[in-house]
Write a protein that holds these residues in place. Sequence first.
Motif, short mmCIF file in Angstrom:
data_model
loop_
_atom_site.label_atom_id
_atom_site.label_comp_id
_atom_site.label_asym_id
_atom_site.label_seq_id
_atom_site.Cartn_x
_atom_site.Cartn_y
_atom_site.Cartn_z
N ALA A 154 0.84 -1.55 -0.50
CA ALA A 154 -0.35 0.30 0.18
C ALA A 154 0.78 1.50 -0.72
N GLY A 155 1.65 0.92 -0.25
CA GLY A 155 3.27 2.41 0.28
C GLY A 155 2.29 3.60 1.03
N ASP A 156 1.99 4.81 0.87
CA ASP A 156 1.93 5.49 1.49
C ASP A 156 0.28 5.93 1.91
N GLY A 157 -0.38 4.78 0.91
CA GLY A 157 -1.59 5.36 0.83
C GLY A 157 -2.67 4.72 2.01
N ARG A 158 -3.48 5.74 2.42
CA ARG A 158 -4.08 5.70 3.09
C ARG A 158 -5.39 5.17 3.87
N VAL A 159 -6.11 4.77 4.38
CA VAL A 159 -6.95 3.67 4.84
C VAL A 159 -8.13 3.99 5.64
N GLY A 160 -9.06 4.32 5.85
CA GLY A 160 -10.31 4.37 6.88
C GLY A 160 -11.08 3.56 6.98
N MET A 201 -5.64 -5.02 -4.30
CA MET A 201 -6.48 -3.55 -3.45
C MET A 201 -5.32 -3.13 -3.17
N ASP A 202 -4.94 -3.69 -2.54
CA ASP A 202 -3.64 -2.34 -2.00
C ASP A 202 -2.56 -1.39 -3.10
N ARG A 203 -2.32 -2.43 -4.33
CA ARG A 203 -2.39 -1.07 -4.99
C ARG A 203 -3.11 0.06 -5.27
N ASP A 204 -4.43 -0.77 -5.01
CA ASP A 204 -5.03 0.46 -5.74
C ASP A 204 -5.11 1.85 -4.24
N ILE A 205 -4.50 1.11 -2.78
CA ILE A 205 -4.22 1.46 -2.23
C ILE A 205 -3.78 3.05 -2.08
N ALA A 206 -2.63 2.27 -2.78
CA ALA A 206 -1.60 3.14 -3.15
C ALA A 206 -1.77 4.23 -3.94
#
Length: 284
Positions: free
Chosen positions: A155-161, A240-245
């Motif tokens: 997910a890199g620096d991507g953020r999730v709620g 999905m993790d790629r999309d989060i990133a």
Amino acid sequence: MSDRGAVLVTGATGNTGSRVVPRLAGLGRTVRAAARRPSAPYGIPFDWYDPSTHAAALRGADSVYLVPPVGDPEPDAVMLPFLERARAAGVRRAVLLSSSAIPRGGPAVGRVHAVLPELFDQRAVLRPSWFMQNFTGRHLHAATIRDSGVIMSAAGDGRVGFIDADDIAAVAARALTDESAPGTDLVLTGPQALSYDDIAAVITEVTGGRVTHRRLTPDRLRERLAAVMPGDFAALLAAMDRDIAGGAEDRTTDTVERMTGRPARSFRAFAEEELRREAPADRC
């Protein structure tokens, strides 16, 4: 709803189902807690892949909470015939557990989401973000935290709620029992969007054990996940993790508060209550 029948809860021993069952019982509803290995007091045998278990589970039910079979990249193959049978048996309301990452008509449970309006006038689709419970118990992140103090993601620096399963269950109970179902999809998040670096920092502070976020490529994550789950499902999770990133999950909603009258629990509050007691005493 008037002339209330039973509420069938599939996945009744899982993260959300196990929380929905006591909420419904507390509201005075008759509950059928359906699972492959059901537990007392409301348990009834149920297996998505064994149609012989379906009729007994549906008997007397007018509402159903639908938790897709875990790890199946094509759950519509078993869920849609069951939903046709449920409607014929008298079920009038369906609440489906989906994901914030999967839109109506998308892959996996998104195909069930697309058909639900054709089957039930009374319906809702819960689309929660990633569960806070992914960092507890037997879940994969929890295991790597306990074993090596590491969270692995692509997910890199991507953020999730990130959202607490208790909040999902509270919304599910309302969607199943309010006079009218929401009739739409409900995106559910916690109050903050956090990166895995943020999550690692909170866990470190709360538990006293150093936790770091190890960044993987999507391909490497897929390979790692494929060792413990079907390859197609591993590929879906890695995507999905790629999309989060790329920022796909960097959002929050007020749906929990609108549906329940109280704000969603923060990850810090969750960690202070749930993670501190799981922290190994010998890791620092």
